[in-house]
Design a protein around this motif. Sequence first.
Motif, PDB file in Angstrom:
ATOM      1  N   GLY A 170      33.339  29.472  41.237  1.00  0.00           N
ATOM      2  CA  GLY A 170      34.632  31.308  41.839  1.00  0.00           C
ATOM      3  C   GLY A 170      33.379  32.143  41.671  1.00  0.00           C
ATOM      4  O   GLY A 170      31.922  32.312  40.862  1.00  0.00           O
ATOM      5  N   LEU A 171      33.211  33.637  42.283  1.00  0.00           N
ATOM      6  CA  LEU A 171      32.756  34.345  42.188  1.00  0.00           C
ATOM      7  C   LEU A 171      32.916  36.004  41.300  1.00  0.00           C
ATOM      8  O   LEU A 171      35.084  35.167  41.503  1.00  0.00           O
ATOM      9  CB  LEU A 171      32.535  35.550  43.872  1.00  0.00           C
ATOM     10  N   SER A 172      33.028  36.339  41.075  1.00  0.00           N
ATOM     11  CA  SER A 172      33.969  37.105  40.076  1.00  0.00           C
ATOM     12  C   SER A 172      33.241  39.077  39.626  1.00  0.00           C
ATOM     13  O   SER A 172      32.137  39.519  40.704  1.00  0.00           O
ATOM     14  CB  SER A 172      33.553  36.765  38.122  1.00  0.00           C
ATOM     15  N   ASN A 173      33.683  40.349  39.415  1.00  0.00           N
ATOM     16  CA  ASN A 173      33.660  41.041  39.279  1.00  0.00           C
ATOM     17  C   ASN A 173      34.129  41.487  38.115  1.00  0.00           C
ATOM     18  O   ASN A 173      35.970  41.358  37.520  1.00  0.00           O
ATOM     19  CB  ASN A 173      33.928  41.802  40.321  1.00  0.00           C
ATOM     20  N   THR A 174      33.922  42.541  37.753  1.00  0.00           N
ATOM     21  CA  THR A 174      35.015  42.790  36.318  1.00  0.00           C
ATOM     22  C   THR A 174      35.469  44.666  36.522  1.00  0.00           C
ATOM     23  O   THR A 174      35.095  45.455  37.695  1.00  0.00           O
ATOM     24  CB  THR A 174      34.045  42.998  35.218  1.00  0.00           C
ATOM     25  N   ALA A 175      36.278  44.973  35.803  1.00  0.00           N
ATOM     26  CA  ALA A 175      37.001  46.251  35.674  1.00  0.00           C
ATOM     27  C   ALA A 175      37.143  46.870  34.183  1.00  0.00           C
ATOM     28  O   ALA A 175      36.908  45.667  33.363  1.00  0.00           O
ATOM     29  CB  ALA A 175      38.089  46.722  36.439  1.00  0.00           C
ATOM     30  N   THR A 176      37.467  48.017  34.345  1.00  0.00           N
ATOM     31  CA  THR A 176      37.759  48.237  32.562  1.00  0.00           C
ATOM     32  C   THR A 176      39.133  48.957  32.594  1.00  0.00           C
ATOM     33  O   THR A 176      39.805  49.530  33.137  1.00  0.00           O
ATOM     34  CB  THR A 176      37.273  49.730  31.945  1.00  0.00           C
ATOM     35  N   ALA A 177      39.919  48.435  31.502  1.00  0.00           N
ATOM     36  CA  ALA A 177      41.361  49.102  31.351  1.00  0.00           C
ATOM     37  C   ALA A 177      40.938  49.877  29.821  1.00  0.00           C
ATOM     38  O   ALA A 177      40.731  48.863  28.540  1.00  0.00           O
ATOM     39  CB  ALA A 177      42.137  47.879  31.255  1.00  0.00           C
ATOM     40  N   GLU A 180      37.074  42.265  44.787  1.00  0.00           N
ATOM     41  CA  GLU A 180      37.138  43.503  44.513  1.00  0.00           C
ATOM     42  C   GLU A 180      38.519  44.402  43.835  1.00  0.00           C
ATOM     43  O   GLU A 180      39.310  44.306  44.430  1.00  0.00           O
ATOM     44  CB  GLU A 180      36.870  44.587  45.177  1.00  0.00           C
ATOM     45  N   PHE A 181      38.127  45.096  42.551  1.00  0.00           N
ATOM     46  CA  PHE A 181      39.070  45.893  42.064  1.00  0.00           C
ATOM     47  C   PHE A 181      39.763  46.924  42.530  1.00  0.00           C
ATOM     48  O   PHE A 181      38.387  47.819  42.964  1.00  0.00           O
ATOM     49  CB  PHE A 181      38.878  46.324  40.125  1.00  0.00           C
ATOM     50  N   LEU A 232      38.979  47.536  27.260  1.00  0.00           N
ATOM     51  CA  LEU A 232      39.537  46.323  27.935  1.00  0.00           C
ATOM     52  C   LEU A 232      38.280  45.893  28.944  1.00  0.00           C
ATOM     53  O   LEU A 232      38.437  47.125  29.639  1.00  0.00           O
ATOM     54  CB  LEU A 232      41.084  45.467  28.036  1.00  0.00           C
ATOM     55  N   ILE A 233      37.573  44.848  29.107  1.00  0.00           N
ATOM     56  CA  ILE A 233      37.113  44.481  29.971  1.00  0.00           C
ATOM     57  C   ILE A 233      37.616  43.102  30.953  1.00  0.00           C
ATOM     58  O   ILE A 233      37.641  42.164  29.808  1.00  0.00           O
ATOM     59  CB  ILE A 233      35.262  44.052  30.249  1.00  0.00           C
ATOM     60  N   ILE A 234      37.908  43.394  32.055  1.00  0.00           N
ATOM     61  CA  ILE A 234      38.669  42.525  32.556  1.00  0.00           C
ATOM     62  C   ILE A 234      38.205  42.032  33.907  1.00  0.00           C
ATOM     63  O   ILE A 234      37.200  43.060  34.523  1.00  0.00           O
ATOM     64  CB  ILE A 234      40.617  43.275  33.521  1.00  0.00           C
ATOM     65  N   GLN A 235      37.703  40.761  33.893  1.00  0.00           N
ATOM     66  CA  GLN A 235      36.956  39.609  34.892  1.00  0.00           C
ATOM     67  C   GLN A 235      38.174  38.960  36.183  1.00  0.00           C
ATOM     68  O   GLN A 235      39.640  39.007  35.648  1.00  0.00           O
ATOM     69  CB  GLN A 235      36.603  39.251  35.055  1.00  0.00           C
ATOM     70  N   THR A 280      44.925  44.935  39.131  1.00  0.00           N
ATOM     71  CA  THR A 280      45.182  44.399  40.918  1.00  0.00           C
ATOM     72  C   THR A 280      43.904  43.818  41.123  1.00  0.00           C
ATOM     73  O   THR A 280      43.169  45.130  41.231  1.00  0.00           O
ATOM     74  CB  THR A 280      45.883  45.107  41.731  1.00  0.00           C
ATOM     75  N   SER A 281      43.095  43.300  42.599  1.00  0.00           N
ATOM     76  CA  SER A 281      41.563  43.875  42.545  1.00  0.00           C
ATOM     77  C   SER A 281      41.836  42.954  43.993  1.00  0.00           C
ATOM     78  O   SER A 281      43.078  42.232  44.552  1.00  0.00           O
ATOM     79  CB  SER A 281      41.094  42.513  41.770  1.00  0.00           C
TER      80      SER A 281
END
Length: 788
Positions: A343-350, A248-249, A329-332, A272-273
Amino acid sequence: MVENLCVCGPKLERVWAGNVGKRRVAVRELYSVRFVECGPKQPVTFESSRPHDLRIEADGVIYAARRLEGAEGSATPLVITASGATTNQHWETTIQLTHQVIHGLSSTLSQVQSAADPQEGMKEIVFRRHSTDGQLERMKRDWVIPPINVPENSRGPFPQELVRIRSDNDKSRSLRYSVTGPGADQPPTSIFIINPISGELSVTKPLDREHIANFHLRAHAVDLNGNQVENPIDIVINVIDMNDNRPEFEHQTWNGTVSEGSKPGTFVMTVTSVDKDDPKTANGMLRYKILSQNPESPSSNMFTINNKTGGIITVAAGLDREKVPQYTLIIQATDMEGNPMYGLSNTATAVIRVTDINDNPPEFTAETFTGEVPENRVNIIVVNLTVTDKDQPNTPAWNAVYKITGGDSTGRFSVPTDPTTNEGLVTVVKPIDYETSRTYVLTVVATNEIALTRGIHSPRQSTATVSIRVTDVNESPYFEPNPKTIKLEEGMSPETTLIIFTANDPDRFMQQSIRYSKLSDPAHWLRIDPNNGRITTTAILDRESSYVKNSLYNATFLATDNGSPPASGTGTLQIFLLDINDNAPRVFPQETEVCEKPEPNAINITALDGDLNPNAGPFVFELTHRPADVRRNWTITRINGDYAQMSLKIGFLERGIYEIPIIITDSGNLPMSNTSYLRVKVCQCDVHGDCTDQQHIIAAGLGTGAIIAILLCIIILLILVLLFVVWMKRRDKERQAKQLLIDPEDDVRDNILKYDEEGGGEEDQLPVIRREGSLAHIHGHVGQAEKS
């Protein structure tokens, strides 16, 4: 029980319960061995010392290869060897299987170069029971209960057996087992239960490591009477982490900035997440990567991210705010150390905003600007200079500064900046004379408030030419010099020409005529010719006039041209009047006091003369010859050229006011004399020589005696008026009484009396007697009025 005794090498990760006693057991998982690396990452292979009985997989999970009976499982310790593929290093760990339960312990992990590995002592659980004297004594191993590892989120079925707890004393008597602690009889209750007869400890529901990572229970064994037969033993149940939480970001959108033109390797920001799974396992070990960049200009890989820390840096040159002001940027973030399969993933926007630097100079929109300005006008904008600047508006890198570098040697123009439009406002700050210069060609340079970035030079478009045309206007005539001063003797006769006072017209290129008029002439002494400016006198000029200050007389004249519209200017003529001896001196002071018996009592006097030296002092003072008593009673003595002293010649003079004539003569080239009177009050004085009389000299007015006389006259006049009124009323009353007493015949006779008879008889005297009686009566009333 699991214990890590070294840093590097294979270590025991999980323990599963398995009974290898007298009955056969199914093939089930016993241990999971995980290799802990200390140096560079390298492939590791595992090898079991008893491959026919216990097998270890490549992932470190240990299985029973066959059914084990009797003491086969505990006869020989199990040794697991880990071998490095690149360094040819070996590590070992030992697992001891007991007769009742799996007893695993981690041996000392040492780096060896041969197959021989020195064995360390095994860890074991020691139970203590109470001795007869109340002291604790060491006992044999009755129970072997290592920490129990239970994976979270197990699907059951429930209740699920974890371990069997029993005591050696159950062979001789019946026992009852129980557990206490959080998760058993304390909140959260009933998660763990135990069969009181068989001692089987079971879990009743799935566990959540993120909620509770471990449980600490205490096992009890009592007889049927409730007496404790064993010391309570602690049981630790570790909840083994499963990868059941996504990263979780901390923020869904991250904002950062980077200056345009930044070099590769410039730090931008850190994202950071967090992962709720165990960060010590791969389940909580995160890796970051950039999925996309928008826009992909000038390169699709302008940024990179540190896969462990989340730090974003630039990797390519070419950041230009004027072309791309912002990148998205889309950060994973992926756990399991970034394993894309497990692995489990999630994304955030920079969002990265490219900040401005001054890499674009201002450029004029035209090479030449033109403007027009009337002459003699100041604080007027002639022309607006427009520029373009690609840098961010309203910043020091965009704000323009204008400077005149040529064509304005006298400093008549300035170019301030309009803060709103960024235009240069060419402004006149000093008057411009059309007759002197009709055009101006200025060179203006535009720069920014801050210097350009190093390596960038101003182009030719940063310089412009400004052509300004000056227009002619009708200017006011002017007198020169202004004011104009002339010197004249006072007393000059009327109709005398003093000077020709003319004005100049600055409009040399206009054919205009000028007319003159008088604007100010306080004493009305002057006249000016409207055509040629000749000034003549209309009266005698007197320096001693109240309109003359410090011998100067000021008159103001107006010059007006016939332009369109007409313009006018004023000029002042100052006449400095030279003094002539035209004023006779007079005594000062005009009034004074002296004692009737001077001891001595002298009077100091001087003279006032309206003229200036040498037409004033020194003065000559003398007494007149008439009347004769003046020189007999008084004497005058000259002290200096301006002062004299007058005193009594006799020892006593009767009190009163005396006017003494004094002749004063000035020192002019043609001396002037004047007889003026000094009013002297002779009074009775005290011992200090001061007058004691109540009466004082009044320069202009009446004395006390005159005032009293006037008051008496007014009182007498009022009395006379009163008597006249009383007499008139008395007369009216007598007339009315007479008409009642006289016989009508007498009245007829009186009415027909003739005044032309000679002699006059008795009848002729009657009217006279009546009149006399009336007068006597009046006198009597007057006497009564006076008495009253």
